[in-house]
Design a protein around this motif. Structure first.
Motif, mmCIF file in Angstrom:
data_model
loop_
_atom_site.group_PDB
_atom_site.id
_atom_site.type_symbol
_atom_site.label_atom_id
_atom_site.label_comp_id
_atom_site.label_asym_id
_atom_site.label_seq_id
_atom_site.Cartn_x
_atom_site.Cartn_y
_atom_site.Cartn_z
ATOM 1 N N GLU A 35 -7.881 -35.184 -40.002
ATOM 2 C CA GLU A 35 -6.640 -34.957 -40.743
ATOM 3 C C GLU A 35 -5.494 -35.764 -40.146
ATOM 4 N N LEU A 36 -5.556 -35.988 -38.836
ATOM 5 C CA LEU A 36 -4.589 -36.841 -38.151
ATOM 6 C C LEU A 36 -5.357 -38.068 -37.674
ATOM 7 N N ALA A 37 -5.072 -39.199 -38.287
ATOM 8 C CA ALA A 37 -5.849 -40.415 -38.065
ATOM 9 C C ALA A 37 -5.461 -41.114 -36.760
ATOM 10 N N PRO A 38 -6.416 -41.836 -36.171
ATOM 11 C CA PRO A 38 -6.123 -42.615 -34.959
ATOM 12 C C PRO A 38 -5.008 -43.627 -35.201
ATOM 13 N N ASP A 39 -4.184 -43.816 -34.181
ATOM 14 C CA ASP A 39 -3.074 -44.760 -34.200
ATOM 15 C C ASP A 39 -1.995 -44.390 -35.218
ATOM 16 N N ARG A 40 -1.976 -43.137 -35.641
ATOM 17 C CA ARG A 40 -0.953 -42.639 -36.557
ATOM 18 C C ARG A 40 -0.194 -41.519 -35.862
ATOM 19 N N PRO A 41 1.069 -41.318 -36.245
ATOM 20 C CA PRO A 41 1.876 -40.298 -35.552
ATOM 21 C C PRO A 41 1.449 -38.879 -35.900
ATOM 22 N N ILE A 42 1.647 -37.986 -34.940
ATOM 23 C CA ILE A 42 1.514 -36.562 -35.225
ATOM 24 C C ILE A 42 2.888 -36.080 -35.654
ATOM 25 N N PRO A 43 2.989 -34.913 -36.273
ATOM 26 C CA PRO A 43 4.310 -34.413 -36.661
ATOM 27 C C PRO A 43 5.230 -34.257 -35.438
ATOM 28 N N SER A 44 6.512 -34.394 -35.661
ATOM 29 C CA SER A 44 7.495 -34.293 -34.572
ATOM 30 C C SER A 44 7.518 -32.873 -34.005
ATOM 31 N N GLU A 45 8.089 -32.740 -32.810
ATOM 32 C CA GLU A 45 8.226 -31.423 -32.188
ATOM 33 C C GLU A 45 9.011 -30.485 -33.102
ATOM 34 N N ALA A 59 6.425 -26.389 -28.871
ATOM 35 C CA ALA A 59 5.852 -27.584 -29.491
ATOM 36 C C ALA A 59 5.797 -28.733 -28.484
ATOM 37 N N ARG A 60 6.836 -28.851 -27.659
ATOM 38 C CA ARG A 60 6.875 -29.905 -26.638
ATOM 39 C C ARG A 60 5.751 -29.703 -25.625
ATOM 40 N N ARG A 61 5.542 -28.459 -25.205
ATOM 41 C CA ARG A 61 4.472 -28.178 -24.234
ATOM 42 C C ARG A 61 3.104 -28.397 -24.855
ATOM 43 N N ALA A 62 2.965 -28.145 -26.162
ATOM 44 C CA ALA A 62 1.698 -28.414 -26.850
ATOM 45 C C ALA A 62 1.417 -29.917 -26.833
ATOM 46 N N ALA A 63 2.454 -30.722 -27.080
ATOM 47 C CA ALA A 63 2.295 -32.178 -27.033
ATOM 48 C C ALA A 63 1.904 -32.623 -25.630
ATOM 49 N N GLN A 64 2.524 -32.020 -24.620
ATOM 50 C CA GLN A 64 2.171 -32.356 -23.234
ATOM 51 C C GLN A 64 0.706 -32.015 -22.960
ATOM 52 N N GLU A 65 0.260 -30.881 -23.461
ATOM 53 C CA GLU A 65 -1.141 -30.466 -23.303
ATOM 54 C C GLU A 65 -2.074 -31.485 -23.962
ATOM 55 N N LEU A 66 -1.718 -31.958 -25.148
ATOM 56 C CA LEU A 66 -2.534 -32.946 -25.846
ATOM 57 C C LEU A 66 -2.558 -34.275 -25.097
ATOM 58 N N ARG A 67 -1.434 -34.646 -24.477
ATOM 59 C CA ARG A 67 -1.403 -35.867 -23.654
ATOM 60 C C ARG A 67 -2.338 -35.711 -22.466
ATOM 61 N N LEU A 71 -5.629 -36.912 -25.948
ATOM 62 C CA LEU A 71 -5.751 -37.009 -27.400
ATOM 63 C C LEU A 71 -4.584 -37.748 -28.052
ATOM 64 N N ILE A 72 -3.424 -37.744 -27.396
ATOM 65 C CA ILE A 72 -2.266 -38.443 -27.951
ATOM 66 C C ILE A 72 -1.578 -39.239 -26.848
ATOM 67 N N ARG A 76 8.204 -43.717 -26.175
ATOM 68 C CA ARG A 76 9.620 -43.337 -26.174
ATOM 69 C C ARG A 76 10.355 -43.995 -27.341
ATOM 70 N N GLY A 77 11.068 -43.185 -28.091
ATOM 71 C CA GLY A 77 11.835 -43.684 -29.226
ATOM 72 C C GLY A 77 11.042 -43.825 -30.506
ATOM 73 N N LYS A 78 9.729 -43.640 -30.435
ATOM 74 C CA LYS A 78 8.891 -43.789 -31.626
ATOM 75 C C LYS A 78 8.160 -42.509 -32.004
ATOM 76 N N GLY A 79 7.722 -41.745 -31.005
ATOM 77 C CA GLY A 79 7.001 -40.509 -31.295
ATOM 78 C C GLY A 79 5.660 -40.466 -30.588
ATOM 79 N N SER A 80 4.855 -39.487 -30.976
ATOM 80 C CA SER A 80 3.528 -39.308 -30.394
ATOM 81 C C SER A 80 2.472 -39.711 -31.401
ATOM 82 N N PHE A 81 1.443 -40.405 -30.912
ATOM 83 C CA PHE A 81 0.411 -40.966 -31.775
ATOM 84 C C PHE A 81 -0.969 -40.540 -31.306
ATOM 85 N N VAL A 82 -1.869 -40.372 -32.264
ATOM 86 C CA VAL A 82 -3.262 -40.061 -31.945
ATOM 87 C C VAL A 82 -3.874 -41.283 -31.283
ATOM 88 N N VAL A 83 -4.592 -41.082 -30.180
ATOM 89 C CA VAL A 83 -5.227 -42.222 -29.510
ATOM 90 C C VAL A 83 -6.339 -42.776 -30.389
#
Length: 98
Positions: A35-45, A59-67, A71-72, A76-83
């Motif tokens: 559902e979230l494709a590689p090299d594409r952004p995940i939804p913002s925090e 949401a920020r801590r969830a993103a940190q967990e995914l990093r 997985l992501i 900086r300045g662009k967002g988080s992306f699926v690896v």
């Protein structure tokens, strides 16, 4: 929120598991399902916080967990992306050894 939302995407605030881990698991499931494709952004925090009814810090801590799970990546300045290739995924072998 709509009634069409899948039950496994709801978070349980009464669970012993922290909400950020639950949210990270939901997002990881979406990555795994494609559902979230590689090299594409995940939804913002902010979007994740609003969609799942959690604090932005959750949401920020969830993103940190995914990093930390690899997985992501966050740019900086662009967002988080699926690896492009999550850890543990075997590279595709174009030709099997014959």
């Amino acid at each position: 929120m709509s009634d069409t939302q899948e039950p496994n995407t709801t978070l349980d605030p009464m669970s012993a598991r922290p909400l950020y881990v639950q949210l990270a698991d939901v997002i990881a499931g979406k990555i795994e399902a494609g559902e979230l494709a590689p090299d594409r952004p995940i939804p913002s925090e902010n979007h994740l916080a609003e969609e799942y009814g959690v604090a932005r810090l959750t949401a920020r801590r969830a993103a940190q967990e995914l990093r930390e799970r690899g997985l992501i990546i966050t740019v900086r300045g662009k967002g988080s992306f699926v690896v492009a290739q999550p850890p543990g995924a075997a590279p595709e072998d174009p030709e099997p050894n014959a």
